[in-house]
Design a protein around this motif. Structure first.
Motif, mmCIF file in Angstrom:
data_model
loop_
_atom_site.group_PDB
_atom_site.id
_atom_site.type_symbol
_atom_site.label_atom_id
_atom_site.label_comp_id
_atom_site.label_asym_id
_atom_site.label_seq_id
_atom_site.Cartn_x
_atom_site.Cartn_y
_atom_site.Cartn_z
ATOM 1 N N UNK A 191 0.796 -1.225 0.000
ATOM 2 C CA UNK A 191 0.000 0.000 0.000
ATOM 3 C C UNK A 191 0.822 1.265 0.000
ATOM 4 N N UNK A 192 2.144 1.132 -0.181
ATOM 5 C CA UNK A 192 3.015 2.312 -0.234
ATOM 6 C C UNK A 192 2.726 3.139 -1.478
ATOM 7 N N UNK A 193 2.484 2.463 -2.596
ATOM 8 C CA UNK A 193 1.996 3.117 -3.810
ATOM 9 C C UNK A 193 0.712 2.408 -4.205
ATOM 10 N N UNK A 194 -0.031 3.031 -5.096
ATOM 11 C CA UNK A 194 -1.346 2.489 -5.421
ATOM 12 C C UNK A 194 -1.324 1.490 -6.584
ATOM 13 N N UNK A 195 -0.342 1.624 -7.489
ATOM 14 C CA UNK A 195 -0.369 0.718 -8.628
ATOM 15 C C UNK A 195 0.973 0.581 -9.323
ATOM 16 N N UNK A 196 1.109 -0.458 -10.149
ATOM 17 C CA UNK A 196 2.282 -0.629 -11.002
ATOM 18 C C UNK A 196 1.872 -1.456 -12.221
ATOM 19 N N UNK A 197 2.570 -1.195 -13.323
ATOM 20 C CA UNK A 197 2.372 -1.989 -14.535
ATOM 21 C C UNK A 197 3.673 -2.670 -14.898
ATOM 22 N N UNK A 198 3.585 -3.944 -15.261
ATOM 23 C CA UNK A 198 4.787 -4.629 -15.681
ATOM 24 C C UNK A 198 4.639 -6.139 -15.618
ATOM 25 N N UNK A 199 5.499 -6.831 -16.361
ATOM 26 C CA UNK A 199 5.460 -8.281 -16.425
ATOM 27 C C UNK A 199 6.107 -8.926 -15.220
ATOM 28 N N UNK A 200 5.577 -8.640 -14.058
ATOM 29 C CA UNK A 200 6.110 -9.170 -12.799
ATOM 30 C C UNK A 200 5.076 -10.141 -12.234
ATOM 31 N N UNK A 201 5.457 -11.426 -12.165
ATOM 32 C CA UNK A 201 4.486 -12.452 -11.793
ATOM 33 C C UNK A 201 4.858 -13.207 -10.520
ATOM 34 N N UNK A 202 5.787 -12.685 -9.732
ATOM 35 C CA UNK A 202 6.203 -13.382 -8.521
ATOM 36 C C UNK A 202 5.029 -13.658 -7.583
ATOM 37 N N UNK A 203 4.099 -12.715 -7.500
ATOM 38 C CA UNK A 203 2.970 -12.872 -6.590
ATOM 39 C C UNK A 203 1.740 -13.448 -7.288
ATOM 40 N N UNK A 204 1.783 -13.555 -8.604
ATOM 41 C CA UNK A 204 0.674 -14.127 -9.383
ATOM 42 C C UNK A 204 1.238 -15.093 -10.414
ATOM 43 N N UNK A 205 1.871 -16.175 -9.955
ATOM 44 C CA UNK A 205 2.576 -17.065 -10.878
ATOM 45 C C UNK A 205 1.686 -17.744 -11.908
ATOM 46 N N UNK A 206 0.389 -17.793 -11.648
ATOM 47 C CA UNK A 206 -0.500 -18.439 -12.610
ATOM 48 C C UNK A 206 -0.576 -17.656 -13.921
ATOM 49 N N UNK A 207 -0.247 -16.380 -13.889
ATOM 50 C CA UNK A 207 -0.214 -15.603 -15.134
ATOM 51 C C UNK A 207 0.854 -16.125 -16.094
ATOM 52 N N UNK A 208 1.792 -16.887 -15.556
ATOM 53 C CA UNK A 208 2.863 -17.433 -16.392
ATOM 54 C C UNK A 208 2.340 -18.383 -17.460
ATOM 55 N N UNK A 209 1.127 -18.904 -17.285
ATOM 56 C CA UNK A 209 0.601 -19.830 -18.292
ATOM 57 C C UNK A 209 0.518 -19.180 -19.672
ATOM 58 N N UNK A 210 0.363 -17.860 -19.692
ATOM 59 C CA UNK A 210 0.254 -17.164 -20.979
ATOM 60 C C UNK A 210 1.612 -16.918 -21.630
ATOM 61 N N UNK A 211 2.687 -17.263 -20.912
ATOM 62 C CA UNK A 211 4.042 -17.033 -21.438
ATOM 63 C C UNK A 211 4.698 -18.318 -21.929
ATOM 64 N N UNK A 212 3.945 -19.365 -22.101
ATOM 65 C CA UNK A 212 4.513 -20.604 -22.638
ATOM 66 C C UNK A 212 5.140 -20.329 -24.006
ATOM 67 N N UNK A 213 6.335 -20.897 -24.261
ATOM 68 C CA UNK A 213 7.024 -20.581 -25.523
ATOM 69 C C UNK A 213 6.252 -21.072 -26.751
#
Length: 373
Positions: free
Chosen positions: A123-145
């Motif tokens: 909650x230090x900042x309100x938002x961020x944009x970027x391909x960072x999936x450490x906390x949402x690893x299930x998003x990695x399914x869309x990055x299959x080669x």
């Protein structure tokens, strides 16, 4: 000399008196009543104007309060993410009559992507944009080669019910809300400073940089390379000093970060795209009036569409700029691409084994891609 009392002057004076009287009579009364009437008309006009101004300038959001949204990202000026985020800030301000202010800090000013996401969760900042999936690893399914080959397929995946379901998991698991999912930069390419990469065996022995994303590590390891993790903001120096031999990034990122200055050989392999989630702190988001959440969501949707449009418009120009800088770009044949695809099939099995996606979800993604127009 004493002025004469001339008869003609008396006649002129009489004429002027009669004219003034007639004028006052025509105005309906005395000079004082005419002045009063004029003043009344002026007051009425001013009141009417003020009433119209109040009606036209009525602010439907004034009672909802003022909010500030601090958002960070890692891309430099000119990158599609940078440009689309600046437009998002303008759109939100205009749509809320200035009651919601979006402060955008690009170019890694607030830290690495992982650090910024940690700040959003805290909650230090309100938002961020970027391909960072450490906390949402299930998003990695869309990055299959080699999962997709076209923009239409990418869009179909990111706008699918499956994508929405995966994004919805983030709030319970991380305390963030993903308000948009667009493309992080376009298809990703290989580069290195040693030799051209034309087949999987060319990666053997190369030390390739990753951002710590599992599917990138898995892909390079399946192709015979070793990997080292370097933050995006430090990558230029890491390549320049030989901490890594090579890297993978879209053309727009290579141009924007000037990686072409420290890499000689590029391969247009189009092996992967990355989702670009827009994370927002859930507590802050849920504290907003519903009207503001709707406006910000709509503006985020427009931002994502604009971002992807900019990527498509800028990719070829970025590629040409890299060629103009003296770099070599190898474009594999369909048969050569097939060799890369075959070499990384094990990554799909690993993702299922590690719970990034299920076999059913993989089949659903492949069906979405097959049906994309």
């Amino acid at each position: 000399m004493k002025e004469e009392n001339h008869p003609m002057k008396k006649l002129i004076a009489l004429f002027l008196s009669l004219t003034m009287a007639a004028s006052l009579a025509a105005c309906g009364g005395s000079a004082s009543s005419a002045a009063s009437s004029a003043a009344s008309t002026a007051d009425s006009t001013a009141a009417s104007s003020e009433s119209a101004s109040t009606a036209e300038g009525e602010d439907p959001y004034a009672a909802l309060g003022d909010f500030t949204m601090v958002v960070g990202h890692a891309q430099p000026e000119g990158n599609p993410r940078f440009v689309s985020m600046e437009q998002f800030a303008k759109d939100v301000s205009e749509a809320t009559n200035g009651h919601v202010t979006v402060e955008v800090y690009g170019n890694g000013q607030l830290g690495t992507e992982k650090e910024m996401l940690e700040q959003v969760v805290a909650g230090t900042i309100q938002g961020m944009r970027g391909g960072q999936f450490d906390f949402s690893p299930r998003l990695l399914m869309f990055t299959l080669p080699f999962l997709t080959q076209t923009r239409a397929q990418v869009t179909a995946l990111l706008q699918s019910d499956l994508a929405k379901s995966v994004c919805a998991e983030a709030e319970a698991e991380t305390g963030t809300v993903i308000i948009n999912l667009c493309d992080a930069g376009g298809y990703r390419q290989f580069s290195n400073s040693k030799h051209p990469i034309t087949k999987p065996d060319d990666l053997k022995g190369l030390k390739m940089r990753t951002n710590g994303m599992k599917t990138i590590d898995m892909t390079f390891q399946a192709l015979g390379a070793t990997t080292t993790t370097i933050p995006y903001s430090d990558l230029y120096m890491g390549l320049k000093t030989g901490v890594a031999d090579g890297q993978e990034n879209p053309w727009v990122n290579v141009q924007g970060m000037k990686f072409y200055e420290v890499q000689q050989y590029f391969t247009e392999v189009n092996y992967q795209f990355h989702p670009d989630p827009f994370y927002v702190n859930a507590t802050w988001w849920n504290s907003l009036p519903e009207e503001y959440r709707t406006i910000i969501s709509d503006c985020a949707t427009k931002m994502g569409e604009y971002n992807d449009q900019l990527i498509d418009e800028n990719s070829e120009a970025a590629k040409q700029a890299i060629i103009d800088a003296g770099c070599e770009i190898y474009e594999p044949t369909d048969e050569e691409i097939a060799a890369f695809q075959e070499a990384v099939q094990g990554v799909y099995d690993q993702c299922i084994e590690e719970g990034i996606c299920t076999a059913d979800e993989l089949a659903e993604m492949q069906q979405i891609v097959a049906n994309a127009k």
